[in-house]
Design an enzyme around this catalytic site. Structure first.
Site, PDB file in Angstrom:
ATOM      1  N   CYS A   1      83.931  32.859   9.735  1.00  0.00           N
ATOM      2  CA  CYS A   1      82.894  33.590   9.032  1.00  0.00           C
ATOM      3  C   CYS A   1      81.654  32.706   8.885  1.00  0.00           C
ATOM      4  CB  CYS A   1      83.307  34.047   7.638  1.00  0.00           C
ATOM      5  SG  CYS A   1      84.710  35.152   7.621  1.00  0.00           S
TER       6      CYS A   1
ATOM      7  N   ARG B   1      81.387  31.462  14.717  1.00  0.00           N
ATOM      8  CA  ARG B   1      82.345  31.331  13.609  1.00  0.00           C
ATOM      9  C   ARG B   1      83.177  32.591  13.403  1.00  0.00           C
ATOM     10  NH1 ARG B   1      80.959  26.969  10.313  1.00  0.00           N
ATOM     11  NH2 ARG B   1      82.181  27.823   8.628  1.00  0.00           N
TER      12      ARG B   1
ATOM     13  N   TRP C   1      85.159  36.702  10.594  1.00  0.00           N
ATOM     14  CA  TRP C   1      86.417  36.499  11.296  1.00  0.00           C
ATOM     15  C   TRP C   1      87.468  36.990  10.316  1.00  0.00           C
ATOM     16  CZ3 TRP C   1      91.073  33.863  10.854  1.00  0.00           C
ATOM     17  CH2 TRP C   1      91.804  33.711  12.039  1.00  0.00           C
TER      18      TRP C   1
ATOM     19  N   ASN D   1      82.890  33.311   2.772  1.00  0.00           N
ATOM     20  CA  ASN D   1      83.644  32.657   3.840  1.00  0.00           C
ATOM     21  C   ASN D   1      84.781  31.901   3.144  1.00  0.00           C
ATOM     22  OD1 ASN D   1      82.978  29.635   5.741  1.00  0.00           O
ATOM     23  ND2 ASN D   1      84.603  31.091   5.980  1.00  0.00           N
ATOM     24  N   GLY D   2      86.020  32.220   3.513  1.00  0.00           N
ATOM     25  CA  GLY D   2      87.154  31.536   2.889  1.00  0.00           C
ATOM     26  C   GLY D   2      88.258  32.520   2.553  1.00  0.00           C
TER      27      GLY D   2
ATOM     28  N   GLU E   1      95.767  20.511  27.314  1.00  0.00           N
ATOM     29  CA  GLU E   1      94.387  20.942  27.085  1.00  0.00           C
ATOM     30  C   GLU E   1      93.936  21.910  28.183  1.00  0.00           C
ATOM     31  OE1 GLU E   1      92.435  21.037  24.733  1.00  0.00           O
ATOM     32  OE2 GLU E   1      90.428  21.212  25.558  1.00  0.00           O
TER      33      GLU E   1
ATOM     34  N   LYS F   1      92.705  25.698  27.430  1.00  0.00           N
ATOM     35  CA  LYS F   1      91.384  26.196  27.847  1.00  0.00           C
ATOM     36  C   LYS F   1      91.541  27.512  28.588  1.00  0.00           C
ATOM     37  CE  LYS F   1      89.213  24.551  25.930  1.00  0.00           C
ATOM     38  NZ  LYS F   1      89.402  23.553  24.964  1.00  0.00           N
TER      39      LYS F   1
ATOM     40  N   GLU G   1      92.782  30.432  26.189  1.00  0.00           N
ATOM     41  CA  GLU G   1      91.881  30.903  25.139  1.00  0.00           C
ATOM     42  C   GLU G   1      90.690  31.696  25.677  1.00  0.00           C
ATOM     43  OE1 GLU G   1      90.692  27.760  22.391  1.00  0.00           O
ATOM     44  OE2 GLU G   1      90.083  26.451  23.998  1.00  0.00           O
TER      45      GLU G   1
ATOM     46  N   HIS H   1     113.599  21.014  33.066  1.00  0.00           N
ATOM     47  CA  HIS H   1     114.439  21.485  31.969  1.00  0.00           C
ATOM     48  C   HIS H   1     114.058  22.890  31.519  1.00  0.00           C
ATOM     49  CE1 HIS H   1     116.195  17.529  31.787  1.00  0.00           C
ATOM     50  NE2 HIS H   1     114.968  17.017  31.789  1.00  0.00           N
TER      51      HIS H   1
ATOM     52  N   LYS I   1      85.338  29.243  16.075  1.00  0.00           N
ATOM     53  CA  LYS I   1      85.168  27.812  16.351  1.00  0.00           C
ATOM     54  C   LYS I   1      85.563  26.941  15.168  1.00  0.00           C
ATOM     55  CE  LYS I   1      82.785  24.551  18.842  1.00  0.00           C
ATOM     56  NZ  LYS I   1      83.978  24.349  19.657  1.00  0.00           N
TER      57      LYS I   1
HETATM   58  C1  G6P Z   1      89.652  26.118  16.559  1.00  0.00           C
HETATM   59  C2  G6P Z   1      88.725  25.925  17.727  1.00  0.00           C
HETATM   60  C3  G6P Z   1      89.236  24.796  18.620  1.00  0.00           C
HETATM   61  C4  G6P Z   1      89.409  23.525  17.820  1.00  0.00           C
HETATM   62  C5  G6P Z   1      90.294  23.758  16.594  1.00  0.00           C
HETATM   63  C6  G6P Z   1      90.248  22.572  15.655  1.00  0.00           C
HETATM   64  O1  G6P Z   1      90.870  26.595  16.997  1.00  0.00           O
HETATM   65  O2  G6P Z   1      88.621  27.123  18.472  1.00  0.00           O
HETATM   66  O3  G6P Z   1      88.313  24.566  19.659  1.00  0.00           O
HETATM   67  O4  G6P Z   1      89.991  22.548  18.622  1.00  0.00           O
HETATM   68  O5  G6P Z   1      89.831  24.880  15.849  1.00  0.00           O
HETATM   69  O6  G6P Z   1      88.938  22.445  15.171  1.00  0.00           O
HETATM   70  P1  G6P Z   1      88.253  21.097  14.722  1.00  0.00           P
HETATM   71  O7  G6P Z   1      86.870  21.498  14.326  1.00  0.00           O
HETATM   72  O8  G6P Z   1      89.064  20.597  13.571  1.00  0.00           O
HETATM   73  O9  G6P Z   1      88.286  20.165  15.872  1.00  0.00           O
END
Ligand code: G6P
Length: 619
Positions: free
Chosen positions: A2, A27, A75, A101-102, A492, A496, A499, A515, A614
């Site tokens: 948010c 956000r 969000w 937000n929260g 990672e 990527k 997501e 395994h 994000k």
């Molecule tokens: C969300 C974002 C990710 C990020 C994660 C942790 O899931 O989409 O890209 O890695 O949060 O966020 P931070 O700001 O703590 O790295």
């Protein structure tokens, strides 16, 4: 999660609020809304399901006048992402409008109580409970809004950043925070007029002013058109606003000719990492200076264990950091999902160092994890990108990434920034503890300094990924394999892809494939293997054989000049040679590009993938 924007001044608020919402859309983008006190004196709220563009479309024919307003991009947490649950929310009398937000943890009991007092609710959100509570307290105590907010928030359990408008007082804006970020921008004109801007971060503010106040947890602020900015804490004790100058400029938060922020941020990596190491690596004497370590030398000397807490992509970089620090410093390192760590009464010893890795510096679970560690007496170190965010403020020491704002929801340059910072940290600790020979230390520093140039080479030499990405758009599953330092890269790479393209992908340590995951391999299954000509090369060659003999398609990341793995692969990405510990910084780049182009070819919104945000400021 948010985004909040606010404005009070002498300009029309609506365009400022909408621009701000676009900047904060990373956000959350389940719904958007705006509230204005119009020139006629009405308190209007307009909202729409979906993105900010949908809001703009839906309020074209509305009264958008007004020089004070608040806005929100959501969000969803409580209540489905529809128009009713979108913010802002009115109080029952429609005299107040609030954005939040929260998460309000005790919203159910508060709502029940307010319903017993006869109040009715229009939405399912915890936010509406807040605005109703504030209205109730205001009437009950017959007080002004600023006082009512102070009193009401004492009944609230949970996290919030809020901004509130009051119809009868169009000259003032009230806001508060606890656990979710809020920044106040202050623009004083030569003729004495003052404008105030609000944002969940500084991106909606930077084009108007570089003077900001980061509201602290438990603070409530009131701003008005006379230039008054008054801040109190939850006990109503006055606090002095601490003015800071933003280290952010507009270019950094615009796309700069790229179609998406994600692609821009992938290409920015060489320069971003140069900024990250600038002033910290001295190439002349092959040395690293991290003041965050030097200022607390004794702590690092006496430390017997390091615990790294993180979430998402930051957890992957933390894992690479573990491998590096254990190898270079011979200190045991544990990497924890912050969300698990915070709830399981972990053993934390007085000479432990707890490191929080977080791009945003606001992730609720990571913040809670370090607060727990603080209670148990650990020394806290933060590795964050957003300057002035909550985690750097809560830690004893730390290192900023300085890779610039990351706007794309899928993290790219922050990941490599975190990996290089953790490598510098490992080297700085190794120097304090004398755990590496001088020769090895200087060699590792020298090679680290070359990484940005090698990243540039990697980008230039893998430009054609876009051409074959479309062959993979119809795949249902991907497997990513790596060993040692490249196992987190496999994780990672898989994250990527899933997501942003919604293709299921899993990352595995290459040897673990036998395994379980090998059962999934068939001619339809692309297997991405990170196979640099280093360390466990022969072993990964055997893993590739095993996949090939089951018909799997091999996409490999190989060292320049390698012919063996290239010959066994259906597609190959090439990276320059570097030390094992730095391969992740190069190998991840083609994987970022692959996921980007697969997602673009599939028509996905790469900068704003569905259901993600994000900055995860709720648990
Ligand atoms: C969300 C974002 C990710 C990020 C994660 C942790 O899931 O989409 O890209 O890695 O949060 O966020 P931070 O700001 O703590 O790295």
């Amino acid at each position: 999660m948010c985004g909040i924007v606010g404005y009070i001044g002498d300009q029309q608020a609506y365009p400022i609020l909408i621009r701000g919402l676009h900047r904060l859309e990373y956000r959350g983008y389940d719904s958007a809304g705006v509230s204005l006190i119009s020139e006629k004196g009405d308190l209007n709220i307009y909202k729409a399901k979906g993105k900010v563009a949908a809001l703009e479309e839906s309020c074209k024919s509305q009264d958008l006048t007004g020089t004070i307003g608040i806005a929100h991009t959501r969000w969803a947490t409580h209540g489905e992402p529809n128009q009713v649950n979108a913010h802002p929310h009115y109080s029952e009398s429609r005299n107040l409008a609030l954005v939040h937000n929260g998460i309000i943890e005790n919203y159910k009991s508060l709502r029940t109580q307010l319903e017993e007092y006869g109040m009715t609710f229009a939405s399912e959100t915890d936010t509406e409970v807040l605005v109703q509570l504030i209205e109730y307290v205001k009437k009950d105590h017959n007080c002004d809004l600023f006082t009512a907010v102070q009193l009401a928030l004492n009944y609230v359990v949970g996290a919030y950043a809020i901004a509130i408008l009051e119809k009868d007082h169009p000259d003032q804006l009230v806001c508060a925070r606890k656990g979710s970020p809020l920044v106040i921008g202050v623009s004083k004109k030569a003729d004495g007029r003052t404008e105030f801007f609000l944002g969940s971060d500084a991106t909606p503010i930077v084009e108007y002013t570089n003077q900001v106040v980061y509201l602290q947890d438990g603070e409530i602020a009131i701003m008005d058109r006379t230039g008054r900015l008054e801040i109190v804490d939850l006990k109503s004790t006055p606090q002095t606003p601490k003015m800071a100058t933003l280290q952010l400029n507009l270019d950094q938060i615009e796309k700069g000719g790229f179609p998406h922020f994600m692609l821009k941020e992938i290409w920015e990596q060489p320069n971003a990492l140069r900024n990250c190491i600038r002033g910290r690596i001295n190439p002349a004497n092959k040395d690293i200076i991290l003041t965050g370590v030097l200022d607390h030398k004794e702590r690092f000397l006496n430390c017997r264990r390091i615990i790294i807490c993180a979430c998402g992509t930051s957890w992957h970089s933390a894992l690479i950091g573990k491998y590096f620090i254990e190898e270079a410093c011979q200190i045991p390192v544990e990497v924890e999902y912050a969300s698990e760590f915070r709830y399981r009464n972990p053993v934390i010893l007085p000479d432990d160092i707890v490191i929080a890795v977080s791009q945003s510096g606001e992730t609720a679970d990571t913040l809670a994890a370090i607060e727990l560690a603080k209670e148990k007496g650990a020394f806290l170190y933060g590795i964050c990108n957003v300057i002035g965010s909550s985690i750097p403020r809560a830690t004893d020491s730390g290192t900023y990434l300085h890779v610039g704002p990351e706007i794309g929801v899928a993290s790219t340059k922050a990941f490599t920034g975190q990996v290089i910072t953790l490598s510098m940290l490992g080297l700085a600790i190794a120097k304090v503890r004398k755990s590496l020979s001088d020769e090895m230390y200087h060699m590792l520093v020298e090679e680290l300094y070359k990484i940005p140039d090698k990243m540039q080479w990697t980008l230039e030499n893998n430009k054609d990924i876009d051409k074959f990405a479309e062959r993979f758009t119809y795949c249902k599953n991907f497997l990513y394999l790596g060993r040692g330092y490249n196992y987190p890269v496999a994780l990672e790479g898989a994250l990527k892809l899933k997501e942003i393209s919604y293709i299921h992908a899993e990352g595995y340590p290459a040897a673990e494939m036998k395994h379980g995951p090998i059962a999934l391999v068939d001619a339809e299954m692309p297997v991405v293997v990170i196979a640099p000509k280093r360390g466990m090369y022969d072993k990964i060659v055997s893993n590739i054989q095993e996949i090939k003999s089951r018909g799997g398609k091999i996409i490999s990341v190989v060292t320049e000049g390698d012919v063996t793995v290239k010959g066994m692969s259906d597609y190959t990405f090439t990276i320059p040679d570097t030390r094992d510990c730095y391969v992740p910084l190069l190998a991840v780049i083609p994987l970022q590009l692959l996921s980007y182009y697969v997602a673009v070819t599939k028509g996905c919104n790469v900068d704003q993938p569905r259901n993600l945000a994000k900055s995860v400021t709720v648990e």
